[in-house]
Scaffold this active site. Structure first.
Site, PDB file in Angstrom:
ATOM      1  N   GLU A 181       8.506   5.416   5.443  1.00 60.03           N
ATOM      2  CA  GLU A 181       8.596   4.217   6.281  1.00 60.03           C
ATOM      3  C   GLU A 181       9.321   3.036   5.632  1.00 60.03           C
ATOM      4  O   GLU A 181       8.715   1.985   5.367  1.00 60.03           O
ATOM      5  CB  GLU A 181       7.201   3.780   6.734  1.00 60.03           C
ATOM      6  CG  GLU A 181       6.456   4.862   7.481  1.00 60.03           C
ATOM      7  CD  GLU A 181       5.163   4.354   8.122  1.00 60.03           C
ATOM      8  OE1 GLU A 181       4.788   3.201   7.876  1.00 60.03           O
ATOM      9  OE2 GLU A 181       4.558   5.121   8.878  1.00 60.03           O
TER      10      GLU A 181
ATOM     11  N   GLU B  12       2.907  11.881   9.955  1.00 60.54           N
ATOM     12  CA  GLU B  12       1.671  11.099  10.146  1.00 60.54           C
ATOM     13  C   GLU B  12       1.405  10.898  11.620  1.00 60.54           C
ATOM     14  O   GLU B  12       2.300  10.545  12.384  1.00 60.54           O
ATOM     15  CB  GLU B  12       1.768   9.697   9.520  1.00 60.54           C
ATOM     16  CG  GLU B  12       1.616   9.676   8.034  1.00 60.54           C
ATOM     17  CD  GLU B  12       1.745   8.268   7.458  1.00 60.54           C
ATOM     18  OE1 GLU B  12       1.377   7.282   8.131  1.00 60.54           O
ATOM     19  OE2 GLU B  12       2.235   8.174   6.321  1.00 60.54           O
TER      20      GLU B  12
HETATM   21  C1  GCO Z   1       2.074   4.799   7.063  1.00 63.10           C
HETATM   22  C2  GCO Z   1       1.080   4.277   6.471  1.00 63.10           C
HETATM   23  C3  GCO Z   1      -0.222   4.798   6.126  1.00 63.10           C
HETATM   24  C4  GCO Z   1      -1.205   3.997   6.880  1.00 63.10           C
HETATM   25  C5  GCO Z   1      -1.314   4.496   8.287  1.00 63.10           C
HETATM   26  C6  GCO Z   1      -2.250   3.690   9.114  1.00 63.10           C
HETATM   27  O1  GCO Z   1       2.792   5.569   6.405  1.00 63.10           O
HETATM   28  O2  GCO Z   1       2.192   4.348   8.192  1.00 63.10           O
HETATM   29  O3  GCO Z   1       1.702   4.171   5.344  1.00 63.10           O
HETATM   30  O4  GCO Z   1      -0.282   4.599   4.778  1.00 63.10           O
HETATM   31  O5  GCO Z   1      -2.416   4.041   6.266  1.00 63.10           O
HETATM   32  O6  GCO Z   1      -0.082   4.436   8.906  1.00 63.10           O
HETATM   33  O7  GCO Z   1      -1.830   2.368   9.172  1.00 63.10           O
END
Ligand code: GCO
Length: 463
Positions: free
Chosen positions: A181, A366
Site C-alpha cells: 500500500e 488483504e
Molecule cells: C493494510 C493495512 C493493515 C491494516 C488493515 C486494517 O495493509 O491496509 O496495512 O496493516 O491493519 O488494512 O486497517
C-alpha cells in the site's frame, strides 16, 4: 440462504461458490511485522518510524505501541500450528527492515535474518507457502532521520535490503512483494500525518509516492537475480472505489477523483505514467521524474496484490452545488472502523483491474473486517457471525470476478491474528484468531472455524 446458515462454523459451502474457484487457488491469511511481532528491542533490532510515532503522546489510541503486539516473534510456532488447523495454504507476513539492517543500510544483523529463516522453515515444514512482504510501513528510523522516503537514496537502500533478504531466503520463498500500500505510506504518513512518520504536508506526498515506486523498480531485478525459478514477484496496492448515489455533475466529479486516486500507483506500474489530473486533484505539484524512472517503475511484475475492504459513496448535497461522501448509507452494515460493508466493490475492482491492465495474476492480499468481539474471559469460543458473513460475502464477490474473467489466484484474510491496528492500537480486532493481550492466549473465532471448514470443502471439491 440466510446469514445464519452460512455463518455457522460447520455450514456447508454452497456448491456454486466452490465452483467459482479454479484449481490450485491459494487460501491464506496475512499479518505484518510491526503489527504482530513485538520484541522491538530484541536480538539487535533497530528502531523504526513506528516505534517513534507510537511513543509520541497523542498519536495512537491510549498511547498503544507495538512493543509486545501479538508476541509473534516468540510464538510463531504456536501461530503456525494455528494456521495449520485453519487449513491455510499460505501465510503473508512482512519483514522488519530494521531487524535486518538496524541502521537501514550498512551492517547486517544476522540474528534478524535468522528469525525470518526460522519462520520460513517452520512454515515450509507444515506445507504452508510463505509470502514475504519487504515493506509494510516500518522504515528504519535511521533512514527517516536522513530524509526517509523524501530521498531517492532511500529507494537505493531499499533495493540493497531486498537483495540481502533474497540472498538468504530466495531459495525458499514462493511469493515476494516489495511494498504494501504505497498510497498509505505517502498519503497517511506524509500528507495527513495519521501514520508514521506523522508529517502533514500534502506537497511532500507525490515525492514520497514516487520514491516508493522507484524503490520497487530498483528492487525488482535484485530480487529476480536471487529468487528460485518459479518464484513470483509483485507488489500490493489498496483500492477503495468511489460510487455515485446520483448523477449530478458534482457527484461524477468526486467519483472521477476517487478513480484517479485508485490509479495513482497502478498506472505507473502498468503503463509507466501517472494518471492525468491526479496531482491537480491533490492541489500539489507532480514529483520530479528523472529519465528512466518510469521505465524502471513499470518493470513487469508477476502478480498484483490487491487489498480491498470498502468503498466510498458520494452524493450531492441538498442544493446540488457540491457532493460529498455519504457518512451513513441507509441499510448498510458498518465495521468497527466505520467502513461500509460492500462486497460488490471487490468484484468491481478486480474486473476493472483485469480490463484496464490485464495483470498476469492478481492475489487478494488483504480483506477482512474489524468487529467488536465479546469474550467472557474463560470460554473457548468466540462468536463473530458478522465477520464470518463479511468473509463469505467478499469471497463470493471474488468468485464473481473470476467468473467475469479476472485472473485471481489467491485470497488472504486480514488478519490471521488480532493485532496492533496502527493508530487504533489494540482497540480494533481484525483476527480470525482472538488474542487476549494480557495473557497472549489465542482462541480461534467462529470466523476462523468457518474459513477452515470452507477451505476443507474447497479441497474436497477439487479432488
Ligand atoms: C493494510 C493495512 C493493515 C491494516 C488493515 C486494517 O495493509 O491496509 O496495512 O496493516 O491493519 O488494512 O486497517
Amino acid at each position: 440462504m440466510s446469514i445464519l446458515d452460512h455463518t455457522h462454523p460447520q455450514a456447508s459451502a454452497d456448491a456454486d461458490l466452490l465452483r467459482y474457484f479454479p484449481k490450485d487457488f491459494v487460501w491464506g491469511a496475512a499479518t505484518s511485522s510491526y503489527q504482530v511481532e513485538g520484541a522491538v528491542n530484541e536480538d539487535g533490532r533497530g528502531p523504526s518510524i513506528w516505534d517513534q510515532f507510537s511513543a509520541t503522546p497523542g498519536k495512537t489510541y491510549q498511547g498503544h505501541t507495538g512493543e509486545v503486539a501479538a508476541d509473534h516473534y516468540h510464538r510463531f510456532k504456536e501461530d503456525i500450528a494455528l494456521m495449520k488447523s485453519l487449513n491455510l495454504g499460505a501465510y503473508r507476513f512482512s519483514l522488519s527492515w530494521s531487524r535486518i539492517l538496524p541502521q537501514g543500510t550498512g551492517a547486517v544483523n544476522q540474528a534478524g535474518l535468522d528469525f525470518y529463516e526460522r519462520l520460513v522453515d517452520a512454515l515450509l515444514a507444515q506445507d504452508i507457502a510463505p509470502m514475504a512482504t519487504l515493506y509494510h510501513w516500518d522504515l528504519p528510523l535511521a533512514l527517516h532521520e536522513k530524509g526517509g522516503w523524501l530521498k531517492r537514496d532511500t529507494a537505493q537502500a531499499f533495493a540493497d535490503y531486498a537483495e540481502i533478504v533474497a540472498r538468504r531466503l530466495g531459495d525458499r520463498v514462493t511469493w515476494w512483494q516489495t511494498h504494501n500500500e504505497p498510497w498509505c505510506i505517502a498519503y497517511q504518513g506524509y500528507g495527513i500525518g495519521i501514520h508514521a512518520p506523522g508529517l502533514k504536508d500534502m506537497s511532500l506526498v507525490p515525492t514520497v509516492g514516487h520514491n516508493v515506486l522507484l524503490s520497487h523498480g530498483l528492487a525488482m531485478p535484485r530480487l529476480r537475480a536471487h529468487v528460485r525459478p518459479g518464484a513470483q514477484v509483485g507488489i500490493t496496492l489498496n483500492f477503495t472505489p468511489g460510487y455515485g448515489a446520483d448523477e449530478q455533475p458534482s457527484t461524477l466529479a468526486e467519483v472521477g477523483k476517487a478513480a484517479r486516486a485508485d490509479r495513482w500507483f497502478s498506472d505507473p506500474l502498468f503503463k509507466g505514467v501517472y494518471p492525468d489530473g491526479f496531482f491537480a486533484d491533490l492541489g500539489v505539484a507532480p514529483p520530479l521524474i528523472k529519465d528512466g524512472d518510469m521505465a524502471l517503475i513499470s518493470t513487469p511484475i508477476d502478480f498484483l496484490g490487491v487489498n480491498n475492504y470498502t468503498r466510498t459513496l458520494f452524493q450531492a448535497t441538498g442544493d446540488g452545488s457540491r457532493s460529498k461522501k455519504v457518512d451513513l448509507v441507509q441499510g448498510s452494515l458498518y465495521t468497527d472502523l466505520h467502513w461500509e460493508v460492500y462486497p460488490p466493490a471487490m468484484r468491481d475492482v478486480l474486473v476493472w483491474l483485469h480490463k484496464e491492465y490485464a495483470p498476469k495474476m492478481m492475489l487478494i492480499t488483504e480483506n477482512g473486517a474489524a468487529f467488536v468481539d465479546d469474550w467472557d474471559g474463560s470460554s473457548d469460543h468466540i462468536h463473530d457471525p458478522l465477520r464470518t458473513a463479511y468473509l463469505h460475502d467478499y469471497i463470493r464477490a471474488v468468485g464473481e470476478a473470476i467468473q467475469q474473467g479476472a485472473s485471481v489466484g489467491g485470497y488472504f484474510t486480514w488478519s490471521l491474528l488480532d493485532n496492533y491496528e496502527w493508530m487504533d492500537g489494540y482497540s480494533k480486532r481484525f483476527g480470525m484468531v482472538y488474542i487476549d493481550f494480557p495473557t497472549q492466549r489465542r482462541i480461534i473465532k467462529d470466523s476462523g472455524l468457518w474459513y477452515a471448514n470452507f477451505i476443507r470443502q474447497y479441497k474436497m471439491h477439487q479432488s
